[in-house]
Scaffold this motif. Structure first.
Motif, PDB file in Angstrom:
ATOM      1  N   GLY A 230       0.815  -1.214   0.000  1.00 56.38           N
ATOM      2  CA  GLY A 230       0.000   0.000   0.000  1.00 56.38           C
ATOM      3  C   GLY A 230       0.845   1.259   0.000  1.00 56.38           C
ATOM      4  O   GLY A 230       0.568   2.210  -0.743  1.00 56.38           O
ATOM      5  N   VAL A 231       1.890   1.283   0.816  1.00 60.31           N
ATOM      6  CA  VAL A 231       2.798   2.435   0.855  1.00 60.31           C
ATOM      7  C   VAL A 231       3.496   2.593  -0.496  1.00 60.31           C
ATOM      8  O   VAL A 231       3.620   3.707  -1.026  1.00 60.31           O
ATOM      9  N   ASP A 255      -1.777   4.972   9.262  1.00 57.58           N
ATOM     10  CA  ASP A 255      -0.575   4.164   9.065  1.00 57.58           C
ATOM     11  C   ASP A 255       0.202   4.630   7.842  1.00 57.58           C
ATOM     12  O   ASP A 255       1.435   4.764   7.904  1.00 57.58           O
ATOM     13  N   LEU A 256      -0.502   4.905   6.752  1.00 60.77           N
ATOM     14  CA  LEU A 256       0.165   5.405   5.549  1.00 60.77           C
ATOM     15  C   LEU A 256       0.989   6.661   5.848  1.00 60.77           C
ATOM     16  O   LEU A 256       2.159   6.761   5.488  1.00 60.77           O
ATOM     17  N   VAL A 257       0.348   7.619   6.511  1.00 58.23           N
ATOM     18  CA  VAL A 257       1.002   8.903   6.776  1.00 58.23           C
ATOM     19  C   VAL A 257       2.173   8.736   7.738  1.00 58.23           C
ATOM     20  O   VAL A 257       3.260   9.286   7.527  1.00 58.23           O
ATOM     21  N   ARG A 263       9.740   7.420   7.607  1.00 60.30           N
ATOM     22  CA  ARG A 263      10.734   7.086   6.587  1.00 60.30           C
ATOM     23  C   ARG A 263      11.532   8.303   6.156  1.00 60.30           C
ATOM     24  O   ARG A 263      12.749   8.243   5.970  1.00 60.30           O
ATOM     25  N   ASP A 264      10.832   9.450   6.014  1.00 58.42           N
ATOM     26  CA  ASP A 264      11.464  10.626   5.414  1.00 58.42           C
ATOM     27  C   ASP A 264      11.746  11.742   6.422  1.00 58.42           C
ATOM     28  O   ASP A 264      12.151  12.837   6.029  1.00 58.42           O
ATOM     29  N   LEU A 299       8.789  12.495   0.904  1.00 59.99           N
ATOM     30  CA  LEU A 299       7.838  13.348   1.621  1.00 59.99           C
ATOM     31  C   LEU A 299       8.600  14.455   2.351  1.00 59.99           C
ATOM     32  O   LEU A 299       9.553  14.185   3.081  1.00 59.99           O
ATOM     33  N   VAL A 300       8.182  15.722   2.144  1.00 58.97           N
ATOM     34  CA  VAL A 300       8.852  16.831   2.822  1.00 58.97           C
ATOM     35  C   VAL A 300       7.902  17.646   3.691  1.00 58.97           C
ATOM     36  O   VAL A 300       8.357  18.432   4.533  1.00 58.97           O
TER      37      VAL A 300
END
Length: 317
Positions: A230-231, A255-257, A263-264, A299-300
């Motif tokens: 999904g990610v 969970d996605l967010v 991660r970033d 993602l920033v």
């Protein structure tokens, strides 16, 4: 009780060759140089007010990107003595068409490099907002991650739960999302294959002459057997560029967010006690650096908007 004055504005930017310029406006009433901004009209969200004020003060049509900052200060009370608090919520906004003409509020507009703009701005608060804007590059990919709007209660629905439709309140939320997300100029719409998810974003797809594309990995039953898939799918969508809208469920979005933010290295100030919010009818504006030859999208910024109806300002990274 003191009534807070609500306003919204933007750092309006454009490409000038390889450089970036931002717009400053001169207001003869105050004899100051400022970022475009103004008070919310009744029934407006901060995003709607920001785009309207840009158009009225500068003559430009703008596409909204990420949330930048909030400025708070006191202003004289309209009635009686003393002061009242005022808050201004600023967004990043790209000028895409139009042109300046002198108007009732603004008699001059200047496009300047950010360093030159800092020197011309009258108020330190505007300088602070501009510096926050400059911490990230322009030209980011905006992905709008939406939780479906309110549906009828599960125990009051006898049919297949996948087919449970939006309630009257949910239809109002969907109409709000249709108005507000249009300000970011979405170019495609994807959704978990649940009726309530599809209904939430169907109007957005209609407005751009598109269909809602089903994405099973963003439903709860499609996501949780293998969240990594999904990610990866969301990153692939972001990597395609443009401005996608993705509708999903409350069991998936947090969970996605949080996985992407961890991660970033993006701090989620909207999270409370480690809980990433995802109210029905809410949305996240996820801003990604476009992919390079070495890396995929990064993602920033992650800005949470609890509602597309008139509400308090979003929490932001």
């Amino acid at each position: 009780m003191t009534q807070e004055v609500r306003a919204a504005g933007a750092v309006l930017w454009r490409h000038a060759g390889r450089a970036v310029e931002v717009a400053l406006v001169h207001r003869p009433r105050y004899d100051d140089w400022s970022l475009p901004k103004g008070k919310l009209d009744p029934g407006e969200t901060t995003a709607e007010a920001a785009v309207r004020e840009i158009r009225e003060e500068t003559g430009f049509r703008a596409v909204l990107g990420r949330y930048v900052a909030r400025s708070s200060y006191d202003v004289p009370a309209k009635h009686g003595s003393g002061t009242v608090p005022k808050t201004v919520d600023y967004f990043s906004a790209e000028a895409v068409s139009g042109g300046f003409e002198e108007n009732d509020e603004v008699d001059e507009l200047r496009w300047l490099a950010p360093t030159a703009a800092e020197k011309l701005l009258t108020r330190h608060e505007d300088v602070r907002v501009l510096r926050v804007f400059c911490q990230l590059p322009v030209g980011l990919t905006t992905l709008l991650l939406v939780r479906h709007a309110k549906a009828g209660k599960r125990d009051g629905w006898s049919g297949d739960d996948d087919l449970r439709p939006l309630s009257e309140a949910g239809l109002r939320q969907a109409a709000g999302l249709r108005r507000v997300l249009a300000l970011s100029a979405p170019d495609r719409v994807l959704s978990a294959p649940r009726l309530r998810c599809v209904q939430t974003v169907k109007g957005i797809a209609e407005d751009i002459g598109s269909e809602v594309r089903h994405e099973p990995l963003f439903s709860e039953e499609g996501y949780w057997p293998d969240p990594v898939l999904g990610v990866a799918r969301l990153l692939a969508i972001a990597g395609d560029g443009g401005t996608p809208v993705v509708a999903s469920q409350g069991g998936v979005i947090p969970d996605l967010v949080s996985v992407l933010a961890d991660r970033d290295g993006v701090e989620l100030s909207a999270a409370r006690g480690g809980v990433v919010p995802s109210k029905k009818g809410s949305f996240w504006v996820l801003s990604f650096r476009p992919p390079t030859a070495e890396d995929g999208p990064i993602l920033v910024a992650a800005d949470y908007h609890p509602s597309a109806l008139p509400t308090p300002a979003p929490s932001h990274h």
